[in-house]
Motif scaffolding. Structure first.
Motif, PDB file in Angstrom:
ATOM      1  N   LYS A  63      56.394 -23.289   5.859  1.00  0.00           N
ATOM      2  CA  LYS A  63      55.311 -24.015   5.210  1.00  0.00           C
ATOM      3  C   LYS A  63      55.464 -25.429   5.744  1.00  0.00           C
ATOM      4  O   LYS A  63      56.409 -26.134   5.378  1.00  0.00           O
ATOM      5  N   HIS A  64      54.601 -25.797   6.676  1.00  0.00           N
ATOM      6  CA  HIS A  64      54.817 -27.057   7.402  1.00  0.00           C
ATOM      7  C   HIS A  64      53.772 -28.113   7.071  1.00  0.00           C
ATOM      8  O   HIS A  64      52.644 -27.798   6.695  1.00  0.00           O
ATOM      9  N   GLY A  65      54.177 -29.354   7.241  1.00  0.00           N
ATOM     10  CA  GLY A  65      53.250 -30.480   7.116  1.00  0.00           C
ATOM     11  C   GLY A  65      52.387 -30.552   8.368  1.00  0.00           C
ATOM     12  O   GLY A  65      52.533 -29.735   9.282  1.00  0.00           O
ATOM     13  N   GLY A  71      47.857 -30.619  16.921  1.00  0.00           N
ATOM     14  CA  GLY A  71      46.568 -30.661  16.243  1.00  0.00           C
ATOM     15  C   GLY A  71      46.419 -29.657  15.125  1.00  0.00           C
ATOM     16  O   GLY A  71      45.392 -28.988  15.003  1.00  0.00           O
ATOM     17  N   MET A  72      47.464 -29.530  14.287  1.00  0.00           N
ATOM     18  CA  MET A  72      47.433 -28.513  13.235  1.00  0.00           C
ATOM     19  C   MET A  72      47.645 -29.158  11.874  1.00  0.00           C
ATOM     20  O   MET A  72      48.566 -29.949  11.700  1.00  0.00           O
ATOM     21  N   PRO A  73      46.781 -28.823  10.920  1.00  0.00           N
ATOM     22  CA  PRO A  73      46.992 -29.340   9.563  1.00  0.00           C
ATOM     23  C   PRO A  73      48.137 -28.605   8.876  1.00  0.00           C
ATOM     24  O   PRO A  73      48.654 -27.628   9.413  1.00  0.00           O
ATOM     25  N   ALA A  74      48.506 -29.052   7.690  1.00  0.00           N
ATOM     26  CA  ALA A  74      49.573 -28.394   6.934  1.00  0.00           C
ATOM     27  C   ALA A  74      49.168 -26.972   6.584  1.00  0.00           C
ATOM     28  O   ALA A  74      48.024 -26.715   6.238  1.00  0.00           O
ATOM     29  N   MET A  75      50.102 -26.045   6.724  1.00  0.00           N
ATOM     30  CA  MET A  75      49.826 -24.633   6.395  1.00  0.00           C
ATOM     31  C   MET A  75      51.133 -23.847   6.420  1.00  0.00           C
ATOM     32  O   MET A  75      52.187 -24.388   6.731  1.00  0.00           O
ATOM     33  N   THR A  76      51.046 -22.559   6.106  1.00  0.00           N
ATOM     34  CA  THR A  76      52.208 -21.673   6.217  1.00  0.00           C
ATOM     35  C   THR A  76      51.943 -20.681   7.334  1.00  0.00           C
ATOM     36  O   THR A  76      50.906 -20.028   7.360  1.00  0.00           O
ATOM     37  N   MET A  77      52.855 -20.609   8.277  1.00  0.00           N
ATOM     38  CA  MET A  77      52.678 -19.706   9.420  1.00  0.00           C
ATOM     39  C   MET A  77      54.019 -19.449  10.093  1.00  0.00           C
ATOM     40  O   MET A  77      54.999 -20.139   9.830  1.00  0.00           O
ATOM     41  N   ALA A  78      54.039 -18.446  10.968  1.00  0.00           N
ATOM     42  CA  ALA A  78      55.277 -18.094  11.667  1.00  0.00           C
ATOM     43  C   ALA A  78      55.337 -18.776  13.027  1.00  0.00           C
ATOM     44  O   ALA A  78      54.320 -18.910  13.711  1.00  0.00           O
ATOM     45  N   PHE A  79      56.523 -19.223  13.378  1.00  0.00           N
ATOM     46  CA  PHE A  79      56.763 -19.840  14.681  1.00  0.00           C
ATOM     47  C   PHE A  79      57.900 -19.127  15.384  1.00  0.00           C
ATOM     48  O   PHE A  79      58.808 -18.591  14.746  1.00  0.00           O
ATOM     49  N   LYS A  80      57.861 -19.181  16.702  1.00  0.00           N
ATOM     50  CA  LYS A  80      58.973 -18.677  17.510  1.00  0.00           C
ATOM     51  C   LYS A  80      60.086 -19.726  17.481  1.00  0.00           C
ATOM     52  O   LYS A  80      59.838 -20.911  17.668  1.00  0.00           O
TER      53      LYS A  80
HETATM   54 CU   LIG Z   1      50.352 -24.050  11.344  1.00  0.00          CU
END
Ligand SMILES: [Cu+2]
Length: 116
Positions: A63-65, A71-80
């Motif tokens: 869950k990132h800021g 260019g990405m707003p705050a959200m929850t997503m998976a990263f490598k």
């Molecule tokens: Cu994101």
């Protein structure tokens, strides 16, 4: 003969000066490149919270800021995760600081620190 010597000396000085100036510029460019890449690796970290870790795929859900550099707003997503060691040093629920970068088209966690 004396006039010739002076003429040669003057010519030599004129010819040499631009060459030195060129070397100076090259030296500056060389020394600026490492500084620029250091600025990149020391780039701003973003606060995030670990939501899910998948050691098998090396994916970490955060869950990132806001991530200005991609260019990405705050959200929850998976990263490598860039390194497998990142997966081992964190646990679900941990507060972390991360640097996300687009590595060959894959949004990748290139730096991960535990927030204290
Ligand atoms: Cu994101």
């Amino acid at each position: 003969m004396k006039k010739m010597m002076i003429a040669f000396a003057a010519f030599g000085a004129v010819a040499v000066t631009p060459a030195f100036a060129g070397d100076d510029m090259a030296g500056m460019n060389m020394s600026m490149k490492p500084a620029a890449s250091m600025a990149s690796s020391n780039a701003a970290l973003t606060d995030a919270e670990v939501r899910k870790i998948d050691p098998a795929s090396g994916m970490i859900t955060l869950k990132h800021g806001a991530l200005r550099n991609v260019g990405m707003p705050a959200m929850t997503m998976a990263f490598k995760a860039k390194d497998a060691s990142m997966v081992k040093q964190i646990h679900e629920g941990d507060k972390v600081k991360v640097r996300i970068e687009d590595v060959d088209g894959t949004l990748t966690i290139v730096r991960l620190e535990k927030a204290s």
